[in-house]
Design a protein around this motif. Structure first.
Motif, PDB file in Angstrom:
ATOM      1  N   GLY A  60       0.820  -1.437  -0.065  1.00  0.00           N
ATOM      2  CA  GLY A  60       0.014  -0.172   0.297  1.00  0.00           C
ATOM      3  C   GLY A  60       0.760   1.401   0.150  1.00  0.00           C
ATOM      4  N   SER A  61      -0.383   2.510   0.120  1.00  0.00           N
ATOM      5  CA  SER A  61       1.014   3.395   0.047  1.00  0.00           C
ATOM      6  C   SER A  61       1.387   4.260   1.015  1.00  0.00           C
ATOM      7  N   ASN A  62       1.238   3.797   2.402  1.00  0.00           N
ATOM      8  CA  ASN A  62       1.605   4.449   3.640  1.00  0.00           C
ATOM      9  C   ASN A  62       3.615   3.808   3.591  1.00  0.00           C
ATOM     10  N   GLY A  63       4.191   4.361   4.028  1.00  0.00           N
ATOM     11  CA  GLY A  63       5.689   4.544   3.686  1.00  0.00           C
ATOM     12  C   GLY A  63       6.224   4.530   2.131  1.00  0.00           C
ATOM     13  N   ALA A  64       5.037   4.758   1.646  1.00  0.00           N
ATOM     14  CA  ALA A  64       6.121   5.371   0.011  1.00  0.00           C
ATOM     15  C   ALA A  64       7.670   4.794   0.111  1.00  0.00           C
ATOM     16  N   GLY A  65       7.292   3.513   0.377  1.00  0.00           N
ATOM     17  CA  GLY A  65       8.467   1.872  -0.017  1.00  0.00           C
ATOM     18  C   GLY A  65       9.465   1.971  -1.230  1.00  0.00           C
ATOM     19  N   MET A  66       8.736   3.032  -2.348  1.00  0.00           N
ATOM     20  CA  MET A  66       9.113   2.794  -3.463  1.00  0.00           C
ATOM     21  C   MET A  66      10.838   3.894  -3.931  1.00  0.00           C
ATOM     22  N   ARG A  67      10.927   4.632  -2.142  1.00  0.00           N
ATOM     23  CA  ARG A  67      12.141   5.019  -2.566  1.00  0.00           C
ATOM     24  C   ARG A  67      12.593   4.237  -2.730  1.00  0.00           C
ATOM     25  N   LEU A 122      -7.069  11.712   0.892  1.00  0.00           N
ATOM     26  CA  LEU A 122      -7.083  13.038   2.503  1.00  0.00           C
ATOM     27  C   LEU A 122      -5.951  13.001   2.443  1.00  0.00           C
ATOM     28  N   PRO A 123      -4.517  12.934   3.785  1.00  0.00           N
ATOM     29  CA  PRO A 123      -3.854  13.849   3.347  1.00  0.00           C
ATOM     30  C   PRO A 123      -3.289  12.629   5.100  1.00  0.00           C
ATOM     31  N   GLY A 124      -2.186  12.122   5.101  1.00  0.00           N
ATOM     32  CA  GLY A 124      -2.257  11.396   6.861  1.00  0.00           C
ATOM     33  C   GLY A 124      -0.715  10.039   6.177  1.00  0.00           C
ATOM     34  N   ARG A 125      -0.349  10.164   5.274  1.00  0.00           N
ATOM     35  CA  ARG A 125       0.235   8.361   4.933  1.00  0.00           C
ATOM     36  C   ARG A 125       1.582   9.245   5.655  1.00  0.00           C
ATOM     37  N   THR A 126       1.925   8.506   5.610  1.00  0.00           N
ATOM     38  CA  THR A 126       3.871   8.683   6.532  1.00  0.00           C
ATOM     39  C   THR A 126       4.966   8.095   5.285  1.00  0.00           C
ATOM     40  N   ASP A 127       6.468   7.960   5.955  1.00  0.00           N
ATOM     41  CA  ASP A 127       7.268   7.738   5.311  1.00  0.00           C
ATOM     42  C   ASP A 127       7.800   6.824   5.417  1.00  0.00           C
ATOM     43  N   TYR A 128       7.225   6.575   6.657  1.00  0.00           N
ATOM     44  CA  TYR A 128       7.988   5.522   8.172  1.00  0.00           C
ATOM     45  C   TYR A 128       8.137   3.996   7.222  1.00  0.00           C
ATOM     46  N   THR A 291      -0.392   5.434  12.182  1.00  0.00           N
ATOM     47  CA  THR A 291       1.488   6.133  12.299  1.00  0.00           C
ATOM     48  C   THR A 291       2.070   6.016  13.586  1.00  0.00           C
ATOM     49  N   ASP A 292       2.411   4.908  13.356  1.00  0.00           N
ATOM     50  CA  ASP A 292       3.581   4.471  14.552  1.00  0.00           C
ATOM     51  C   ASP A 292       5.092   4.498  14.132  1.00  0.00           C
ATOM     52  N   ASN A 293       5.366   6.556  14.358  1.00  0.00           N
ATOM     53  CA  ASN A 293       6.248   6.531  14.252  1.00  0.00           C
ATOM     54  C   ASN A 293       6.266   7.847  14.325  1.00  0.00           C
ATOM     55  N   VAL A 294       7.426   8.166  14.582  1.00  0.00           N
ATOM     56  CA  VAL A 294       8.448   9.509  14.874  1.00  0.00           C
ATOM     57  C   VAL A 294       9.329   9.986  13.939  1.00  0.00           C
ATOM     58  N   LEU A 295       9.338   9.005  13.457  1.00  0.00           N
ATOM     59  CA  LEU A 295      10.353   9.379  12.194  1.00  0.00           C
ATOM     60  C   LEU A 295      10.144   9.746  10.974  1.00  0.00           C
ATOM     61  N   GLY A 296       8.226   9.064  10.613  1.00  0.00           N
ATOM     62  CA  GLY A 296       8.161   9.986   9.160  1.00  0.00           C
ATOM     63  C   GLY A 296       7.742  11.092   9.686  1.00  0.00           C
ATOM     64  N   GLY A 297       7.109  11.661   8.113  1.00  0.00           N
ATOM     65  CA  GLY A 297       6.619  13.254   8.397  1.00  0.00           C
ATOM     66  C   GLY A 297       7.393  13.956   8.576  1.00  0.00           C
ATOM     67  N   TYR A 298       7.293  15.417   8.930  1.00  0.00           N
ATOM     68  CA  TYR A 298       7.577  16.447   8.659  1.00  0.00           C
ATOM     69  C   TYR A 298       8.893  16.606  10.156  1.00  0.00           C
ATOM     70  N   ILE A 299      10.404  16.388   9.899  1.00  0.00           N
ATOM     71  CA  ILE A 299      11.021  17.201  11.290  1.00  0.00           C
ATOM     72  C   ILE A 299      11.372  18.730  10.737  1.00  0.00           C
ATOM     73  N   SER A 300      10.950  19.267  11.609  1.00  0.00           N
ATOM     74  CA  SER A 300      11.525  20.947  12.022  1.00  0.00           C
ATOM     75  C   SER A 300      12.120  20.713  12.686  1.00  0.00           C
TER      76      SER A 300
END
Ligand code: DDH
Length: 300
Positions: A60-67, A122-128, A291-300
């Motif tokens: 699925g799209s969550n995680g953007a694994g194609m990177r 809808l947004p909210g997918r993470t890159d974790y 969203t069991d992650n703190v790594l994904g998303g935007y870290i400012s």
């Protein structure tokens, strides 16, 4: 008071309208394919989501694994780095958006800009990337195969026969590339304009089998009426596209969508929206809960 600077081009986190605008601005690509990045954006969104497996809740799209090579290097994803590169300036302008959201939104924006329907997004997918959720290769459809394979792939995601046909209407856009999938040519004459032409041509043209120099088989049509020097690029159908017209449960939907563009747009929008949500869990407010992650998303 804010002072204008180069930074003012960037947007506030959550300003998806600004991201949409910048994705739309990336579509115009003179000299690339048929002049638009739209089709390859749609395919990126679809391949990012189309690895989902309902039973194991993986892919699925969550995680953007194609990177990562494991997924990005899947031969089924050949050529999609082009789409990701086209989207990089958008990510740079809006670093707060996740790749997983950016790629799915790019498909939605591209579809709309090419004359297609609005798809609920809808947004909210993470890159974790949760290693245990990474899809194995072989989850995306193989164009050389038949109806059983199509059902196996799409039922695995939770789609039915009608949705399979509706989603396949995306082949109204874009083309096969010899150096990506090995297939060659567009499905329709105007491959950057979304319509139900794919279904009409599938039913109404006389498709001839053609074996390409790489050994792949596709179906081909060129207008026999045109003199040799006015011949246009031949149109193509994949073996899996032809199956839609011959299978007794798929073909009634092909006919319906060929006859009724509005019905096709409505059903496509619904099925595509469902595809982009596979594996994303939300609460009643629409906030993503897995969203069991703190790594994904935007870290400012
Ligand atoms: Fe597709 N697709 N697709 N496809 N697809 C290709 C191109 C595009 C299959 C195989 C191929 C969907 C379903 C299927 C788009 C969207 C969607 C190519 C050529 C192959 C091969 C790639 C290349 O050489 O660049 C097969 C098989 C299936 C199936 O079995 C159902 C779906 C569901 C979608 C969707 O978006 C919902 C788009 C758009 C393209 C054009 C890409 C481009 O760069 O142009």
């Amino acid at each position: 008071r804010y002072f204008l600077s180069a930074e003012s081009m960037a947007s506030q986190p959550g300003d998806y309208a600004a991201v949409r605008k910048d994705i739309a601005a990336q579509l115009n690509k003179p000299g690339y394919d048929d002049g638009s990045a739209g089709p390859v954006f749609l395919r990126l969104a679809w391949h990012s989501a189309g690895t989902y497996d309902l039973e194991t809740d993986t892919g699925g799209s969550n995680g953007a694994g194609m990177r990562y090579e494991a997924e990005g290097g899947d031969p089924a994803n050949a050529g999609l780095q082009v789409a990701r590169t086209f989207l990089e300036p958008v990510k740079e302008r809006h670093p707060w958006i996740t790749y997983a959201d950016l790629w799915t939104l790019a498909g939605v924006v591209a579809l709309k800009e090419m004359g297609g329907p609005d798809v609920k997004w809808l947004p909210g997918r993470t890159d974790y990337v949760d290693d245990s959720k990474l899809p194995p290769r072989g989850r995306l459809p193989d164009a050389e195969q038949g109806a059983d394979h199509l059902r196996q792939i799409f039922y695995r995601m939770g789609f039915n026969d009608q949705e399979i046909v509706a989603l396949s209407g995306a082949h109204n856009l874009g083309r096969g590339h010899m150096d990506r999938s090995g297939y060659d040519g567009p499905w329709v004459n105007n491959p950057t304009r979304f319509s139900n032409q794919f279904f009409k041509l599938l039913l109404n043209l006389e498709w001839k089998p053609r074996t390409l120099s790489n050994g792949l088989k596709q179906f081909s049509y060129s207008d026999p009426e045109l003199p040799e020097d006015e011949k246009e690029e031949p149109l193509m159908m994949l073996p899996t596209d032809m199956v839609l017209a011959s299978d007794p449960a798929f073909s009634p939907w092909v006919k319906k969508y060929a006859d009724d563009k509005d019905l096709f747009f409505k059903d496509f929008a619904k099925a595509f929206g469902k595809l982009l949500e596979l594996g994303i869990k939300r609460d009643e407010q629409g906030n993503v809960t897995n969203t069991d992650n703190v790594l994904g998303g935007y870290i400012s």
